[in-house]
Design an enzyme around this catalytic site. Structure first.
Site, PDB file in Angstrom:
ATOM      1  CE1 TYR A 138      44.067  39.334  42.927  1.00 21.08           C
ATOM      2  CE2 TYR A 138      43.488  37.088  42.316  1.00 21.08           C
ATOM      3  CZ  TYR A 138      43.426  38.451  42.078  1.00 21.08           C
ATOM      4  OH  TYR A 138      42.733  38.926  40.992  1.00 21.08           O
ATOM      5  CD  GLU A 139      47.151  38.783  50.330  1.00 19.04           C
ATOM      6  OE1 GLU A 139      46.527  38.215  51.241  1.00 19.04           O
ATOM      7  OE2 GLU A 139      47.214  40.027  50.229  1.00 19.04           O
ATOM      8  CD  GLN A 140      50.611  29.891  46.234  1.00 19.35           C
ATOM      9  OE1 GLN A 140      50.847  28.795  46.749  1.00 19.35           O
ATOM     10  NE2 GLN A 140      50.381  30.037  44.936  1.00 19.35           N
TER      11      GLN A 140
END
Length: 534
Positions: free
Chosen positions: A375-377
């Site tokens: 998802y979001e890194q």
């Protein structure tokens, strides 16, 4: 002479488009944002990355996409003063059903602005748009058949790949119209995909890729007097393949596209890989090469050198030679910003997650989800484009929890990476460690210990030579300290574990599993390629 590959490092599925004396190649980007790489050249030998058209999150949001999903096989074409770019956004490919959508965007300028995406269909992947001489336009793509038995009248070798379908595209209605035609089911090799259509000397030539994108990959031509077929297959079968040529430096040759020069000569751009010597693993991913093409007396395309295997060098009708230079980049964030070569997985890093202004003189990353997150890194990285390189950074990072980490990453995907990072240990304070992902979803710690660090900014360096990865650290003004021996780097490759299709990246990262969004401030970053005889 043109030296292959012309697009080094993870640049697969090339589609080439000529406008006057300008040449453009679009390549797949999979889960990396922004989407689609477009390179430009005026001499066929030397290419410059100029744009990523899919650069808006309302057009492309890949959060949650599994590894090696995202943007597959863009096709770039030009007609009546307009660039057309069709592509697939794949959301899942490792199931019988798959999940993907095909889109079209257009622009009068290769640099944009591009139109909002027009949804085309979801019946398969690898779309291409053919502009016929009568003004009609046709969309081609793979027909994906999830059923356990072959489709009716389909006797070919591979399940799922049920042929190449064609349907007319109406520019005024901005959509597909009329019946769907299955025009070609491929050869006995199977796995027919990557289609492009051309009209040459009174024939429609249908180009396809077959055999899968690994050792049996190949390109095939078929032709017909009618666009919708029936198509006869080249009697010599596949005109380009690396299969059977195990010592060739260019392996996995296949999926490609044909271009005609103003003088009437033809060239074929295609994907290929350069496996690590004696390892057979492609850490650089699938790259783009080019071959000169001639037509036989019977009207079939042939590689001009008279064989089916790709060459490292090909004659350039335009009279230009390749300029062989290693990439050398240094960014001092007091004056510099990262270039177009830097991307992030699945989603853009925008303010305040990535900021040049939050602390002047530094690139600041706010830690997000772990390096295994789909998802979001917070990872900003560039392709590895040579077998030997170093990457260095100087950073200011003071973690307060073992769940906070920042540093340099060698990253293939969320299942294959090596992370040289600063983190926190309750007994030792700020420490350095190496984390390595395995295909089983486990983390290995090859350093075997955590090394306590002094106060102040820390320099980190990664050195990669072929299949050997080494890590180093230093104080801001001190000498480099080696972190043990080498780690096997060959695991960051397409061929390891589940089938994946990208390539190794290297860059800066910050992760905060505690959800506190800790800051890591990077003062500089460099990437330098070099030659090392193995």
């Amino acid at each position: 002479m043109i030296i292959n590959p012309i697009l080094k490092g993870f640049n697969p599925d090339p589609s080439i488009c000529r406008v006057g004396n300008d040449y453009y190649i679009a390549t797949s980007t999979f889960e990396w944002f922004p989407g689609v790489q477009i390179h430009h050249s005026r001499d066929l030998a030397n290419w410059t990355l100029i744009t990523h058209p899919l650069n808006q999150t309302d057009w492309l949001d890949m959060r949650g996409h599994p590894n090696s999903c995202g943007i597959w096989a863009p096709c770039l074409s030009y007609s009546d003063g307009v660039f057309y770019l069709v592509y697939t956004d794949v959301r899942d490919y490792q199931t019988d059903y798959q999940s993907r959508k095909n889109y079209l965007i257009t622009s009068r300028d290769i640099m944009g602005p591009w139109s909002d995406p027009i949804f085309l269909n979801s019946s398969g992947f690898d779309p291409s748009l053919f502009h016929d001489n009568d003004g009609r336009k046709w969309l081609l793509n793979v027909l994906w058949d999830h059923r356990p038995e072959p489709s009716i009248n389909h006797h070919r070798a591979a399940k799922f790949f049920s042929g190449i379908i064609a349907q007319e595209f109406d520019s005024k209605k901005e959509g597909l119209v009329g019946p769907i035609h299955n025009i070609f089911e491929g050869s006995e090799l199977g796995l027919v995909e990557g289609s492009h259509l051309y009209r040459i000397n009174g024939y429609y030539y249908l180009l396809t890729a077959e055999g899968g994108t690994f050792s049996h990959h190949a390109s095939l031509f078929a032709r017909s007097k009618n666009l919708l077929g029936p198509y006869e297959i080249d009697p010599q079968m596949h005109f380009l393949t690396s299969a059977g040529h195990h010592t060739n430096e260019l392996q996995r040759a296949g999926h490609g596209d044909l271009v005609t020069l103003p003088n009437g000569d033809h060239y074929f751009v295609h994907l290929a890989s350069r496996p690590l010597p004696n390892r057979g693993r492609s850490v650089l991913g699938r790259e783009t090469a080019i071959q000169k093409v001639s037509f036989s007396d019977s009207g079939w395309p042939r590689l001009s050198h008279g064989q089916k295997n790709p060459l490292l060098e090909t004659h350039n009708s335009l009279g230009f030679d390749s300029t062989l230079e290693f990439q050398k980049e240094h960014f001092d964030f007091s004056t510099d910003k990262l270039t177009i070569h830097y991307q992030s997985p699945r989603f853009p890093l925008l303010e305040p997650i990535l900021s040049y202004s939050a602390r002047p003189g530094y690139l600041r990353l706010k830690g997000q989800e772990p390096p295994t997150s789909l998802y979001e890194q917070s990872l900003i990285a560039r392709r590895q484009q040579a077998f030997c390189f170093t990457a260095e950074t100087t950073l200011d990072f003071n973690p307060k929890s073992f769940q906070q980490m920042a540093g340099l990453m060698s990253f293939y995907n969320t299942q294959k990476f090596i992370y040289l990072c600063l983190t926190h240990d309750e007994s030792l304070g700020r420490v350095i460690e190496i984390v390595m992902a395995t295909m089983e979803g486990k983390m290995l710690y090859p350093l075997g210990q955590r090394i306590p660090l002094p106060k102040g900014q820390i320099r980190l360096k990664i050195q990669v030579e072929w299949d050997q990865w080494r890590g180093f650290w230093a104080t801001e003004s001190g000498n480099w300290n080696s972190l043990g021996g080498y780690i096997d780097y060959s695991g960051l490759a397409d061929e390891v574990g589940a089938e994946h299709f990208t390539g190794a990246f290297v860059g800066m990262a910050c992760h905060d599993l505690s959800g506190q969004f800790i800051n890591a401030d990077f003062q500089s970053f460099s990437y330098n390629e070099y030659n090392s005889n193995q």
